[in-house]
Motif scaffolding. Structure first.
Motif, PDB file in Angstrom:
ATOM      1  N   GLY A   1       0.824  -1.204   0.000  1.00 24.73           N
ATOM      2  CA  GLY A   1       0.000   0.000   0.000  1.00 24.73           C
ATOM      3  C   GLY A   1       0.859   1.256   0.000  1.00 24.73           C
ATOM      4  O   GLY A   1       0.583   2.220  -0.728  1.00 24.73           O
ATOM      5  N   LEU A   2       1.904   1.253   0.826  1.00 25.92           N
ATOM      6  CA  LEU A   2       2.820   2.394   0.857  1.00 25.92           C
ATOM      7  C   LEU A   2       3.521   2.588  -0.482  1.00 25.92           C
ATOM      8  O   LEU A   2       3.706   3.721  -0.943  1.00 25.92           O
ATOM      9  N   ILE A   3       3.906   1.485  -1.117  1.00 25.17           N
ATOM     10  CA  ILE A   3       4.537   1.577  -2.431  1.00 25.17           C
ATOM     11  C   ILE A   3       3.551   2.132  -3.452  1.00 25.17           C
ATOM     12  O   ILE A   3       3.884   3.030  -4.238  1.00 25.17           O
ATOM     13  N   GLY A   4       2.328   1.635  -3.433  1.00 21.15           N
ATOM     14  CA  GLY A   4       1.332   2.062  -4.407  1.00 21.15           C
ATOM     15  C   GLY A   4       0.901   3.509  -4.248  1.00 21.15           C
ATOM     16  O   GLY A   4       0.749   4.235  -5.230  1.00 21.15           O
ATOM     17  N   PHE A   5       0.708   3.949  -3.017  1.00 16.60           N
ATOM     18  CA  PHE A   5       0.213   5.302  -2.778  1.00 16.60           C
ATOM     19  C   PHE A   5       1.317   6.355  -2.724  1.00 16.60           C
ATOM     20  O   PHE A   5       1.122   7.487  -3.157  1.00 16.60           O
ATOM     21  N   PHE A   6       2.473   5.988  -2.167  1.00 19.00           N
ATOM     22  CA  PHE A   6       3.504   7.001  -1.904  1.00 19.00           C
ATOM     23  C   PHE A   6       4.867   6.691  -2.519  1.00 19.00           C
ATOM     24  O   PHE A   6       5.823   7.424  -2.281  1.00 19.00           O
ATOM     25  N   GLN A   7       4.981   5.580  -3.261  1.00 14.80           N
ATOM     26  CA  GLN A   7       6.252   5.134  -3.832  1.00 14.80           C
ATOM     27  C   GLN A   7       7.330   5.033  -2.751  1.00 14.80           C
ATOM     28  O   GLN A   7       8.463   5.446  -2.929  1.00 14.80           O
ATOM     29  N   PHE A   8       6.933   4.491  -1.593  1.00 16.49           N
ATOM     30  CA  PHE A   8       7.840   4.350  -0.454  1.00 16.49           C
ATOM     31  C   PHE A   8       7.842   2.904   0.008  1.00 16.49           C
ATOM     32  O   PHE A   8       6.816   2.375   0.435  1.00 16.49           O
ATOM     33  N   ASP A   9       8.988   2.262  -0.094  1.00 18.64           N
ATOM     34  CA  ASP A   9       9.145   0.870   0.332  1.00 18.64           C
ATOM     35  C   ASP A   9       9.709   0.861   1.750  1.00 18.64           C
ATOM     36  O   ASP A   9      10.903   1.084   1.969  1.00 18.64           O
ATOM     37  N   LEU A  10       8.850   0.629   2.729  1.00 22.78           N
ATOM     38  CA  LEU A  10       9.243   0.679   4.136  1.00 22.78           C
ATOM     39  C   LEU A  10      10.257  -0.405   4.479  1.00 22.78           C
ATOM     40  O   LEU A  10      11.217  -0.153   5.218  1.00 22.78           O
ATOM     41  N   VAL A  11      10.084  -1.594   3.938  1.00 22.60           N
ATOM     42  CA  VAL A  11      11.024  -2.689   4.223  1.00 22.60           C
ATOM     43  C   VAL A  11      12.414  -2.317   3.718  1.00 22.60           C
ATOM     44  O   VAL A  11      13.404  -2.471   4.440  1.00 22.60           O
ATOM     45  N   ALA A  12      12.499  -1.816   2.496  1.00 22.10           N
ATOM     46  CA  ALA A  12      13.792  -1.414   1.947  1.00 22.10           C
ATOM     47  C   ALA A  12      14.392  -0.260   2.747  1.00 22.10           C
ATOM     48  O   ALA A  12      15.599  -0.228   2.995  1.00 22.10           O
ATOM     49  N   PHE A  13      13.559   0.658   3.179  1.00 24.49           N
ATOM     50  CA  PHE A  13      14.033   1.803   3.957  1.00 24.49           C
ATOM     51  C   PHE A  13      14.628   1.350   5.292  1.00 24.49           C
ATOM     52  O   PHE A  13      15.692   1.807   5.695  1.00 24.49           O
ATOM     53  N   ILE A  14      13.949   0.426   5.958  1.00 19.07           N
ATOM     54  CA  ILE A  14      14.405  -0.022   7.279  1.00 19.07           C
ATOM     55  C   ILE A  14      15.638  -0.921   7.184  1.00 19.07           C
ATOM     56  O   ILE A  14      16.559  -0.810   7.984  1.00 19.07           O
ATOM     57  N   PHE A  15      15.662  -1.792   6.179  1.00 21.93           N
ATOM     58  CA  PHE A  15      16.696  -2.829   6.139  1.00 21.93           C
ATOM     59  C   PHE A  15      17.789  -2.600   5.099  1.00 21.93           C
ATOM     60  O   PHE A  15      18.552  -3.501   4.801  1.00 21.93           O
TER      61      PHE A  15
END
Length: 66
Positions: free
Chosen positions: A20-34
Motif C-alpha cells: 500500500g505504501l509503495i502504491g500510494f507514496f512510492q515508499f518501500d518501508l522494508v527497503a528503507f528499514i533494512f
C-alpha cells in the motif's frame, strides 16, 4: 488457527501495508528499514512475506467452524 498461521497472517498484513505504501507514496518501508531492496535482510523479509501468503492461501479453503 495454528501459531504458524497466525505468524503468517501477521507477515502477510505487513506485506500488504508495505505494498500500500509503495502504491500510494512510492515508499518501500522494508527497503528503507533494512538497507534497500537488494540487501540480504530485505530479501529475507520479502521471501518470508511471500511464503506467508502461500500459507494463508490455505485459509481460503478451510471450512468455517460456525
Amino acid at each position: 488457527m495454528s501459531l504458524i498461521q497466525r505468524i503468517a497472517l501477521i507477515l502477510t498484513i505487513i506485506g500488504a501495508i508495505n505494498w500500500g505504501l509503495i502504491g500510494f507514496f512510492q515508499f518501500d518501508l522494508v527497503a528503507f528499514i533494512f538497507g534497500g531492496q537488494g540487501a540480504l535482510l530485505s530479501r529475507v523479509i520479502y521471501a518470508l512475506v511471500g511464503i506467508s501468503g502461500l500459507i494463508n492461501l490455505g485459509l481460503l479453503f478451510t471450512p468455517d467452524r460456525h
